[in-house]
Each structure stands twice: as structure tokens, then as C-alpha cells.
Scaffold this active site. Structure first.
Site, mmCIF file in Angstrom:
data_model
loop_
_atom_site.group_PDB
_atom_site.id
_atom_site.type_symbol
_atom_site.label_atom_id
_atom_site.label_comp_id
_atom_site.label_asym_id
_atom_site.label_seq_id
_atom_site.Cartn_x
_atom_site.Cartn_y
_atom_site.Cartn_z
ATOM 1 N N HIS A 188 0.849 -1.192 0.000
ATOM 2 C CA HIS A 188 0.000 0.000 0.000
ATOM 3 C C HIS A 188 0.880 1.236 0.000
ATOM 4 C CE1 HIS A 188 -3.415 2.591 0.798
ATOM 5 N NE2 HIS A 188 -2.616 3.232 1.634
ATOM 6 N N LYS A 207 -8.860 -1.554 5.726
ATOM 7 C CA LYS A 207 -9.126 -1.965 4.342
ATOM 8 C C LYS A 207 -8.136 -3.030 3.889
ATOM 9 C CE LYS A 207 -9.229 2.345 3.149
ATOM 10 N NZ LYS A 207 -9.418 3.719 2.802
ATOM 11 N N ASP A 255 -15.442 2.419 7.253
ATOM 12 C CA ASP A 255 -14.503 3.403 6.699
ATOM 13 C C ASP A 255 -15.177 4.261 5.636
ATOM 14 O OD1 ASP A 255 -11.752 4.517 6.431
ATOM 15 O OD2 ASP A 255 -12.042 3.820 4.381
ATOM 16 N N ARG A 266 -15.160 12.536 7.426
ATOM 17 C CA ARG A 266 -13.874 13.206 7.710
ATOM 18 C C ARG A 266 -13.557 14.229 6.630
ATOM 19 N NH1 ARG A 266 -9.895 8.551 7.831
ATOM 20 N NH2 ARG A 266 -8.347 10.193 8.046
ATOM 21 N N SER A 314 -7.963 3.676 9.088
ATOM 22 C CA SER A 314 -8.660 3.652 7.798
ATOM 23 C C SER A 314 -7.893 2.765 6.800
ATOM 24 C CB SER A 314 -8.769 5.100 7.279
ATOM 25 O OG SER A 314 -9.077 5.142 5.924
HETATM 26 N N1 URA Z 1 -5.991 6.889 2.723
HETATM 27 C C1 URA Z 1 -6.967 6.185 3.342
HETATM 28 O O1 URA Z 1 -7.365 5.119 2.886
HETATM 29 N N2 URA Z 1 -7.477 6.679 4.479
HETATM 30 C C2 URA Z 1 -7.062 7.835 5.027
HETATM 31 O O2 URA Z 1 -7.560 8.221 6.062
HETATM 32 C C3 URA Z 1 -6.052 8.567 4.368
HETATM 33 C C4 URA Z 1 -5.532 8.041 3.210
#
Ligand code: URA
Length: 432
Positions: A82, A187, A161, A168, A183
Site C-alpha cells: 500500500h 481496508k 470506513d 472526515r 482507515s
Molecule cells: N488513505 C486512506 O485510505 N485513508 C485515510 O484516512 C487517508 C488516506
């Protein structure tokens, strides 16, 4: 339990219990807790923070708010990667085939671009015919067959999320380390990998502006991963300037292809070799960085990595002719060179404004509904540390709508040029 008491508790800087965090996340997903209370709680977190323990519990609650992808029918250790995002970041398009060609299954879910950062899905969709929504069985079969697939986020993963991120975005609570960490990690864990490599970027083109902030975020995510049973590593990499030379969807795909054929920009290649080597070690395919790096170089030299990209594109319905003959990609109507107004060494090359210029040319989205023009973007000719003569070309603008004086000024302002010599910046300076 009452949400208002939990907001007060966090406002006072006290630690939540597991039950309390469960109550909040569960209640929010089931619409029992309204947006206004959730935003107040997240704002309290922005000021008071969360402990490592609270962040891990929050991540777990978010992860289990939806489906967990079961990838157990894919053979081998599945290592996901990621990147926290940046400008010109096409690493997934290079790393996936590289690592896949070494026999490590890469079953990846990616996102779309928003604002100044690009998204892997948009880049992939610049290849005519390529589908990013495929059935789970086909996804698994493809990874077993050719070791590589990238698809869009499954809509049923981490609903917590989805709701929290949307909130957010409009309540000034995005830039908060424990909220970002939970977050991202929720995922990634729900997406079913066995091990995870995080590329946490810092600099003006990244979410984290300083290396210290990036390190804090990386350490928090590593701890979450370990506590939840995933082998997690992180690299800290510099995103003060764009990665590689190309910014914009099909321009970046072409650069990724060049890199897989051994003719790519050095910074992109180095980042992919270093990240790829970590992934091969995590997948237990190599014992040392030296051995792993050699394996990756071999699959570039013998074109196995390029073949994996071709197989992946074909399996997902894309026209593989475009990969073999990148000159087929539709070109922008005009390519406008931007000339330097002064001579000297490039001291700074601000990634974020250049990402925004590419977006305004039509290569990205200002809001999620915008459509994308795949052919537009920028191709850099000079990067930090390069010498430039007055009137020499700094970069090329690929455009279908000319170039306004405003955008031209934004490009020129992104380059800071000085008389004194400056070294090229180091890209990855720490592995955690
Ligand atoms: N990427 C994400 O998936 N979540 C965040 O809060 C910031 C960047």
C-alpha cells in the site's frame, strides 16, 4: 452507554475500552449514532489522539464492520503493498508484475485518484477494454494463473470506513494519524493478504508533510498489523518531487511499461526494486535483499515481468496490443514545451502543484463524479539536482484544451532554481 459521554471522555483525553469503541463503530454503521456525534468524536481524536491499543481496537472494529475477503484458495503467501499516495506514483503497475513474475501472488485492490494524487484504477482504465470489476472467482483464478490482478475495492468491505471517510472529508478530520492508520489498515486487512508492505510517503506531494510524521504513521500501522496477525513492514519514501517523469494516466502506464522493459526512470526503478525485494522476503521467496534484488532484475532482463503484465491485461479484457505497442495510446492534441526563465540547478520541484495542474488539464478529479481524460498530463524534462539553461525545456504539457496563463504560471512556480549545485534526493531513506 451514551455517545455524548464517550465524546466527553475523549475530549478529556481519557482512554476508551474495547466495549466503548465497539459501541461507537457498531452504532455508527447501524445508523444509531448520527453524523454530528461521530464528527465531534473524531474531532476530539484529532486533538487528543488515540493510544496504540485504542487504534488497534478501532481498526479491528472497522475491519469486521463488513465482509472479509477469503483468499485462502490462492496458493502461496499473498503480500499486498500500500502506498499512501503521491504524484506520478505508478509503482503498483510495475511492482505487481515484477513480484508476480518471481512467483509471489499479488491480489490487489486499488482506489481511484482524487485531488492532486492519481489512482491506480484510473491509470489501468486508460488501457482500452480493461475491466476493474471482475467476479471474485475470476479474480482468484487469474491470480493463481498469472500471479497478478488489480481490481476495484469490493463495495462490501469496511463499510465503517466508507461512512467515516466521507464524514472526515467534510469535517476537517482527515489529517489525523490514528484515523488515517485505522482507515488504511482496516481496508488492507479486510482485503485478505497474509503480509503487507506499506510505502509511507512524505513531502509536499504527500499526506504526511514531514519524515517524522510519516515515521509515526508507519510505526502505528506496523503495530496494528502485528497485533492483528499480519507481517507488516514499511518504507519511508520521499515525495517532495513527482516519481519518475510522467504524470497523467496513459502517460504513466507507458512509463510503467518502459520500466518493466528495463528502460524506466532510475528513481521509479530503485523504489520498485527496494519495495519488491522486501515483498519477496516477506513472501519467503528470498533470504536477503541482495538475492531478492537479483531475482527482480532477472525478471526485467528476461521480460517475464512484462509478460505478467500482458497476461493480466488480457485476462481482464484489456487490449494487449497497447502494452506491446504503447504508441497506440491516444495522444493529446497538443504537446506544449515549458521553457525555463532562468539558468541554474533545480533545487525544488513541488509535486503537489504539478499534480493539481495535471488534474486541471482533465487528468484527475476535483470531485468524485468528474470524468477523466486519459491522454493529458505532464512529462518532466528536469528534476531536482539537474542543471537547466535559460530557455531550456523544463517539462512538456500534454493537453487537449491549450494551456492557460494561470496553469503556465503554476508550472513555473513549482520549479525553484538556484545557482549552487544540489545533490539528487534520496528516495527511500528508511525501512521499518
Ligand atoms: N488513505 C486512506 O485510505 N485513508 C485515510 O484516512 C487517508 C488516506
Amino acid at each position: 452507554m451514551r455517545m455524548v459521554d464517550l465524546i466527553e471522555k475523549k475530549k478529556a483525553g481519557l482512554e476508551h475500552s474495547e466495549k466503548e469503541i465497539h459501541f461507537i463503530i457498531n452504532g455508527y454503521v447501524e445508523d444509531k449514532i448520527p453524523d454530528y456525534q461521530m464528527s465531534a468524536w473524531m474531532m476530539a481524536i484529532c486533538f487528543q489522539g488515540l493510544t496504540q491499543k485504542e487504534t488497534t481496537i478501532l481498526t479491528k472494529e472497522m475491519t469486521y464492520s463488513g465482509e472479509i475477503l477469503d483468499l485462502s484458495s490462492i496458493q502461496g503467501i499473498k503480500v499486498d503493498k500500500h502506498s499512501t499516495g503521491g504524484v506520478g506514483d505508478k509503482t503498483s503497475l510495475v511492482l505487481g508484475p515484477l513480484v508476480g513474475a518471481c512467483g509471489v501472488p499479488v491480489a490487489k485492490m486499488s482506489g481511484r485518484g482524487l485531488g492532486h494524487t492519481g489512482g491506480t484504477l484510473d491509470k489501468l482504465e486508460s488501457i482500452p477494454g480493461l475491466k476493474i470489476e471482475i467476479k471474485k472467482e475470476d479474480f482468484i483464478k487469474q491470480v493463481n494463473d498469472c500471479c497478478f490482478s488489480i481490481i476495484g475495492q469490493n463495495k462490501h468491505l469496511v463499510p465503517a470506513d466508507k461512512k467515516m471517510y466521507a464524514l472526515r472529508d467534510v469535517t476537517g478530520t482527515v489529517a489525523c494519524i490514528p484515523l488515517i492508520a485505522s482507515s488504511i489498515m482496516s481496508k488492507k486487512i479486510a482485503a485478505g493478504c497474509d503480509a503487507l508492505l506499506l510505502d509511507v510517503k512524505y513531502g509536499n506531494g504527500a499526506f504526511m508533510k514531514t519524515k517524522e510524521e510519516a515515521k509515526k504513521l508507519a510505526q502505528m500501522m506496523i503495530q496494528i498489523g502485528k497485533s492483528l496477525g499480519k507481517d507488516t513492514k514499511a518504507t519511508l519514501s520521499n515525495m517532495t518531487q513527482p516519481l519518475g517523469y510522467a504524470i497523467g494516466n496513459s502517460l504513466e502506464v507507458k512509463e510503467a511499461i518502459e520500466t518493466l522493459l528495463g528502460n524506466g526512470p532510475d528513481d521509479l526503478l530503485q523504489l520498485c526494486l527496494q519495495s519488491g525485494a522486501q515483498m519477496l522476503i516477506q513472501a519467503k521467496k528470498a533470504k536477503s535483499i541482495k538475492e531478492a534484488t537479483q531475482m527482480l532484475k532477472n525478471v526485467i532482463d528476461n521480460h517475464k515481468a512484462f509478460d505478467v503484465l500482458c497476461q493480466m491485461v488480457e485476462a481482464q479484457g484489456g487490449n494487449v496490443e497497447y502494452i506491446c505497442h504503447p504508441e497506440l495510446f491516444k495522444k493529446a492534441k497538443e504537446i506544449i514545451p515549458i521553457h525555463s526563465l532562468e539558468k541554474g540547478y533545480v533545487k525544488d520541484l513541488k509535486a503537489k502543484p504539478l499534480g493539481l495542474v495535471s488534474m486541471k488539464l482533465g487528468g484527475g478529479r476535483a470531485s468524485i463524479e468528474d470524468t477523466i481524460d486519459y491522454s493529458v498530463g505532464l512529462v518532466l524534462n528536469k528534476k531536482i539536482g539537474d542543471y537547466v539553461e535559460k530557455d531550456e525545456i523544463l517539462l512538456y504539457v500534454h493537453t487537449n484544451n491549450g494551456l492557460s496563463e494561470e496553469l503556465r504560471a503554476e508550472i513555473l512556480n513549482a520549479y525553484i532554481i538556484q545557482d549552487e549545485y544540489i545533490e539528487k534526493p534520496i528516495l527511500i531513506d528508511e525501512v521499518l
